[in-house]
Write an enzyme that holds these catalytic residues in place. Structure first.
Site, PDB file in Angstrom:
ATOM      1  N   SER A 311     112.783 -86.895  27.802  1.00  0.00           N
ATOM      2  CA  SER A 311     112.021 -85.804  27.208  1.00  0.00           C
ATOM      3  C   SER A 311     111.003 -85.210  28.186  1.00  0.00           C
ATOM      4  O   SER A 311     111.371 -84.554  29.154  1.00  0.00           O
ATOM      5  CB  SER A 311     111.346 -86.302  25.924  1.00  0.00           C
ATOM      6  OG  SER A 311     110.835 -85.244  25.168  1.00  0.00           O
ATOM      7  N   ASP A 322     113.725 -78.349  40.591  1.00  0.00           N
ATOM      8  CA  ASP A 322     114.202 -76.967  40.679  1.00  0.00           C
ATOM      9  C   ASP A 322     113.347 -76.123  41.618  1.00  0.00           C
ATOM     10  O   ASP A 322     113.862 -75.250  42.337  1.00  0.00           O
ATOM     11  CB  ASP A 322     114.222 -76.324  39.295  1.00  0.00           C
ATOM     12  CG  ASP A 322     115.486 -76.674  38.514  1.00  0.00           C
ATOM     13  OD1 ASP A 322     116.272 -77.505  39.004  1.00  0.00           O
ATOM     14  OD2 ASP A 322     115.678 -76.120  37.409  1.00  0.00           O
ATOM     15  N   LYS A 336     117.331 -86.448  26.832  1.00  0.00           N
ATOM     16  CA  LYS A 336     116.779 -85.887  25.584  1.00  0.00           C
ATOM     17  C   LYS A 336     116.212 -84.510  25.896  1.00  0.00           C
ATOM     18  O   LYS A 336     115.080 -84.378  26.353  1.00  0.00           O
ATOM     19  CB  LYS A 336     115.700 -86.778  24.988  1.00  0.00           C
ATOM     20  CG  LYS A 336     115.177 -86.223  23.655  1.00  0.00           C
ATOM     21  CD  LYS A 336     113.985 -86.997  23.140  1.00  0.00           C
ATOM     22  CE  LYS A 336     113.473 -86.353  21.862  1.00  0.00           C
ATOM     23  NZ  LYS A 336     112.955 -84.984  22.068  1.00  0.00           N
TER      24      LYS A 336
END
Length: 480
Positions: A311, A322, A336
């Protein structure tokens, strides 16, 4: 007469159930433009009446209604749930980081409760509970097959009350009985220290209300005696927590105003782009990231993750990966990638409801796939130690709708396992040592030949490492 009585009660039940549903849901239904499903509500009221009239024991109306709500919500996906008064308090306690208990992080292993890590300076740590211990009994209640939530509920309690744990330990063939007195546990979600060669080490155990501000304070302290040369952010076995805290943690290391995570769902208010701005992470606290030293955003950085990173941990790891701010090292994360919001139903009850999916800044869905590390490294030099089900293994999980889902590897009980648990951030921490190698420009080891073969295998294949629980104790599984 019986049929007439049943029908009469059924009409009353229709009024009761429909009245409740109308009171909490008619506005939402009207907003969506959908009429109330009267035939289905009539069926629900018929079941309500059948149980009231015919079940072997009397069941009060409140219990039946609560069970109906709970079943309705819990059958949606693994993370949606009805929060009764106890669950609502538990949720508030977890996010605030203070409760009465023992002071251990726990997981599951072969149907038992496994100690992931005792928290420093807590009753469990002082009583000698060790990472890797398997709790086989809580007081007089066996834990075999017990859910983690049930085990946590049994172990938590009022301060100064006693509890007895029966533990199996890998290097001890006989059970160990530990007597502990509960106390107020103040969970430190952020821990930090300086390692050799000017490397700053920061571990986040859970994303709580004060995690972002605690991180900012500790980063300033780390650089007080000199600018660190590099940084390791440890998110292993971090189950997640509050989204605002995750945004704040990511924003500490990223340039201002860049995209941290986006969400997408059915409704307009479930679609949002969360940027590295105080408006998204501070929300009334003031900009706790102001005044961070410049090195925080520029020194070489490695993020450690494993199958227990979920999460909010995946949001932070994905954002830093990224934006090419950090290299991610360890094992693929849990997966998740769904958003839950709390909808209050009353002062002390609510519904935790999944409303959207998370996407990394580049648009990758985390759901049922997780974050793939730049460097796949086993938990230990001998192989993986943590064997947990992934999101994709859970029943009724949301689909990814973008890429292949990643399940946990099939069990192989005869495969040997490293039995020794290690301390995150300690001298025996293999993944941390490989992170230090990476930062120093040295080769990164994946682990043993077996661990390397596993790391190179396709996701969802390979042989997991396990401990075998026998009548005489816990032992590494026998090698063929």
């Amino acid at each position: 007469m019986g049929t007439r009585k049943f029908r009469g009660f059924g009409l009353v039940a229709i009024g009761v159930v429909a009245g409740i549903l109308l009171s909490v849901g008619v506005t939402a239904l009207a907003q969506r433009g959908s009429p109330l499903p009267l035939d289905e509500l009539r069926q629900l009221s018929n079941v309500f009446a059948a149980i009231k009239n015919n079940y072997v024991e009397a069941v009060d109306d409140k219990t039946l209604i609560n069970n109906a709500i709970s079943g309705m919500v819990s059958n949606l996906d693994p993370h949606s749930a009805y929060l009764d008064a106890d669950a609502f308090r538990e949720m508030q306690t977890t996010t605030q980081g203070e409760f009465g208990g023992l002071g251990i992080e726990v997981g599951a292993e072969d149907g038992f409760v496994k100690v992931i890590s005792p928290i420093e300076d807590t009753p469990a740590a002082r009583a000698g509970v060790l990472a890797g211990d398997l709790i086989i009994k809580i007081d007089d209640t066996p834990t075999k097959g017990m859910s983690l939530s049930e085990a946590v509920k049994l172990m938590r309690g009022a301060p100064k009350t006693p509890i007895t744990l029966t533990i199996m330990r890998a290097d001890n063939p006989q059970p160990v009985v530990v007597h502990i007195v509960r106390d107020i546990i103040k969970v430190r979600s952020v821990r930090s220290k300086m390692l050799d060669n000017g490397v700053a080490y920061v571990r986040i155990a859970q994303f709580q209300e004060k995690t972002g501000s605690d991180l900012a304070r500790q980063l300033k302290e780390l650089g007080a005696k000199g600018e660190p040369k590099s940084l390791v952010l440890d998110l292993r076995n971090d189950p997640g927590g509050l989204l605002t805290s995750a945004i704040g943690v990511a924003a500490a290391f990223l340039p201002p105003d860049v995209l941290v995570v986006s969400t997408d769902g059915r409704t307009p208010d479930s679609r949002h782009k969360y940027l590295a701005t105080p408006a998204e992470y501070a929300r009334g606290e003031g900009n706790y990231l102001s005044g961070l030293p410049g090195w925080v955003k520029k020194v070489p950085m490695v993020v450690l993750v494993n199958v227990g990173s979920a999460s909010a941990s995946e949001i932070v790891a994905g954002a830093l990966q990224d934006h090419k701010r950090a290299k991610v090292l360890g094992n693929r994360t849990f997966g998740k990638g769904s958003v839950q919001i709390i909808l209050p139903l009353s002062q002390d009850t609510g519904v935790k409801l999944t409303t959207s999916r998370y996407f990394t800044p580049s648009g990758r869905s985390i759901q049922a796939t997780g974050i793939e590390p730049d460097y796949v490294v086993a938990d230990t030099a001998e192989g993986d130690l943590f064997r947990l089900p992934r999101e994709a293994d859970l029943q009724r999980h949301l689909a990814n709708n973008q890429s292949d889902e990643i399940k946990s590897s099939p069990d192989a009980p005869d495969t040997p396992v490293p039995a020794k648990m290690f301390e995150f951030g300690g001298k025996d921490d293999f993944q941390l040592q490989q992170a230090l190698n990476l930062l120093a420009g040295k080769p990164v080891q994946k682990g043993s030949a077996r661990a390397q073969a596993r790391a190179s295998a396709k996701p969802g294949t390979g042989t997991p490492e396990r401990l075998t629980i026998t009548p005489s104790g816990v032992q590494p599984a026998k090698q063929k």
